[in-house]
Enzyme design. Structure first.
Site, mmCIF file in Angstrom:
data_model
loop_
_atom_site.group_PDB
_atom_site.id
_atom_site.type_symbol
_atom_site.label_atom_id
_atom_site.label_comp_id
_atom_site.label_asym_id
_atom_site.label_seq_id
_atom_site.Cartn_x
_atom_site.Cartn_y
_atom_site.Cartn_z
ATOM 1 N N ARG A 1 -13.033 -27.835 -14.636
ATOM 2 C CA ARG A 1 -12.151 -28.984 -14.471
ATOM 3 C C ARG A 1 -12.723 -29.842 -13.343
ATOM 4 O O ARG A 1 -13.152 -29.308 -12.320
ATOM 5 C CB ARG A 1 -10.783 -28.447 -14.040
ATOM 6 C CG ARG A 1 -9.635 -29.393 -14.103
ATOM 7 C CD ARG A 1 -8.332 -28.599 -14.218
ATOM 8 N NE ARG A 1 -8.180 -27.563 -13.245
ATOM 9 C CZ ARG A 1 -7.378 -27.626 -12.175
ATOM 10 N NH1 ARG A 1 -6.682 -28.716 -11.945
ATOM 11 N NH2 ARG A 1 -7.263 -26.612 -11.349
ATOM 12 N N LYS B 1 -25.269 -24.237 -21.629
ATOM 13 C CA LYS B 1 -25.217 -23.030 -22.460
ATOM 14 C C LYS B 1 -26.614 -22.606 -22.908
ATOM 15 O O LYS B 1 -27.348 -23.351 -23.550
ATOM 16 C CB LYS B 1 -24.321 -23.272 -23.669
ATOM 17 C CG LYS B 1 -24.145 -22.016 -24.511
ATOM 18 C CD LYS B 1 -22.764 -21.889 -25.086
ATOM 19 C CE LYS B 1 -22.679 -20.735 -26.057
ATOM 20 N NZ LYS B 1 -21.344 -20.377 -26.420
ATOM 21 N N ARG C 1 -18.634 -18.344 -31.761
ATOM 22 C CA ARG C 1 -17.240 -17.953 -31.503
ATOM 23 C C ARG C 1 -16.317 -19.066 -31.965
ATOM 24 O O ARG C 1 -16.690 -20.204 -32.083
ATOM 25 C CB ARG C 1 -17.041 -17.685 -30.010
ATOM 26 C CG ARG C 1 -17.717 -16.399 -29.542
ATOM 27 C CD ARG C 1 -17.555 -16.198 -28.052
ATOM 28 N NE ARG C 1 -16.168 -16.025 -27.686
ATOM 29 C CZ ARG C 1 -15.557 -16.681 -26.690
ATOM 30 N NH1 ARG C 1 -16.227 -17.565 -25.987
ATOM 31 N NH2 ARG C 1 -14.292 -16.474 -26.421
HETATM 32 C C1 BTN Z 1 -21.024 -18.231 -29.228
HETATM 33 O O1 BTN Z 1 -20.403 -19.040 -29.916
HETATM 34 O O2 BTN Z 1 -21.213 -18.391 -28.043
HETATM 35 C C2 BTN Z 1 -21.557 -16.969 -29.874
HETATM 36 C C3 BTN Z 1 -22.818 -17.233 -30.622
HETATM 37 C C4 BTN Z 1 -23.408 -16.011 -31.284
HETATM 38 C C5 BTN Z 1 -24.591 -16.380 -32.170
HETATM 39 C C6 BTN Z 1 -25.290 -15.168 -32.679
HETATM 40 S S1 BTN Z 1 -26.869 -15.535 -33.401
HETATM 41 C C7 BTN Z 1 -26.992 -13.911 -33.966
HETATM 42 C C8 BTN Z 1 -25.619 -13.518 -34.481
HETATM 43 N N1 BTN Z 1 -25.456 -13.949 -35.853
HETATM 44 C C9 BTN Z 1 -24.522 -14.891 -35.971
HETATM 45 O O3 BTN Z 1 -24.198 -15.427 -37.050
HETATM 46 N N2 BTN Z 1 -23.988 -15.175 -34.788
HETATM 47 C C10 BTN Z 1 -24.574 -14.356 -33.729
#
Ligand code: BTN
Length: 327
Positions: free
Chosen positions: A322, A190, A125
């Site tokens: 926070r 995460k 993201r």
């Molecule tokens: C995040 O940033 O939290 C979301 C991550 C999403 C990663 C997945 S892996 C499978 C799919 N292909 C990608 O290029 N991204 C998502």
């Protein structure tokens, strides 16, 4: 690129035992002399392959490769019927890109799932990169058709996160939790994330591309910018194929029913897994940071935050915990 011969050699090595170059060559239909060259793409992608004189080659620790049959055998009857195709790719830039291309060219409106062993440009993201080492984790994308435009998709990103969390819990990862909007956490770190993209007519027939990344093996601290957890830290013998099947068993029925049910049936359960509920948080917006106390979500999946005694609603932004400075 990782070709068929390289993949075939990797299958031989996946048990983590030593295999002689001659045996490997015979099993994969390649000359003994070419074996080492064929293994190079795997080494370049981070797999630890040893070559020991008199013993042969070994993949340190072995690995479980994704396997279509194993996944398919573990799908429920209904999910199997709803999914015409699951594609497993040795390597791709991003499974979301692959699913997006599928959706743009698919005229019959059939859903699609793809998985990759390795992503050379995995997308996270907010323009971040998603660390995607070979055969270690889960990189899965679903292309799912919706008939009545994006308005139907309210809250769907949270419902997807919830289905991932539920599938993990069903496998014994009881402490899996959620961070708004759709991060998966384990012990506050995460564990995975969801990246949603949409294509098609936003007011009519459109496609949702739901990309899910899950850390199965421990991620080295120096390659990502936040503390990460991995499924194997709690479930050391878990199977990637099993996790994928379980995830699809939760995800696909939810997607199928979403146009009728919407987010409402999932709100309470999502809140019960919300790791940040009643916590002091910062909401990072494009040009601002808002501090408050997280107070769950609305029936559309927006974040509710108590800011100095007033409720504010957010449908975008990034949330961080926070530090409590009140004492
Ligand atoms: C995040 O940033 O939290 C979301 C991550 C999403 C990663 C997945 S892996 C499978 C799919 N292909 C990608 O290029 N991204 C998502």
């Amino acid at each position: 690129m990782i070709g068929a011969t390289t993949l075939s050699l990797l299958r031989v090595l996946s048990d983590g035992e030593f295999h002689s170059g001659a045996d490997m060559g015979k099993q994969s239909n390649v000359s003994r002399a070419a074996v080492w060259k064929q293994l190079q793409p795997l080494i370049e992608r981070g797999l630890s392959i040893e070559s020991v004189k008199g013993k042969g080659y070994r993949l340190v620790g072995g690995c479980e490769l994704l396997d279509w049959q194993t996944i398919n055998d573990a799908l429920t009857f209904d999910v199997d019927a709803l999914l015409p195709s699951i594609e497993i790719l040795p390597e791709i830039d991003s499974t979301n890109n692959k699913a997006m291309n599928y959706a743009r060219n698919e005229e019959k409106g059939r859903a699609y799932v793809c998985l990759a062993e390795y992503q050379s440009a995995g997308k996270g993201r907010r323009g971040r990169q998603w660390f995607s080492p070979f055969a270690h984790n889960i990189y899965l994308s679903v292309a799912w058709p919706f008939q009545a435009g994006v308005n139907q998709l309210d809250g769907l990103s949270l419902a997807i996160g919830l289905m991932v969390a539920k599938s993990l819990k069903s496998m014994g990862l009881e402490k899996a939790s959620l961070k708004w909007p759709n991060d998966l956490l384990l012990g506050g770190k995460k564990l995975g994330g969801v990246l949603l993209e949409v294509t098609g007519d936003m007011t009519d027939q459109c496609w949702l591309i739901a990309g899910i990344g899950l850390n199965v093996e421990t991620i080295p601290e120096d390659v990502v910018d936040q503390p990460c957890a991995a499924i194997k830290e709690k479930l050391p013998t878990c199977s990637r194929n099993q996790i994928v099947a379980e995830l699809l068993n939760y995800l696909i029925p939810m997607l199928q029913n979403y146009p009728v049910k919407g987010f409402a049936p999932y709100k309470e359960e999502w809140e019960s897994l919300d790791a940040y509920n009643n916590q002091l948080v910062n909401v990072h917006l494009a040009n601002d940071i808002v501090a408050g106390v997280a107070r769950g979500i609305t029936e559309h999946g927006e974040l509710k935050v108590d800011v100095d005694g007033h409720e504010r609603i957010f449908n975008g932004g990034e949330v961080s915990l926070r530090a409590d400075t009140s004492y």
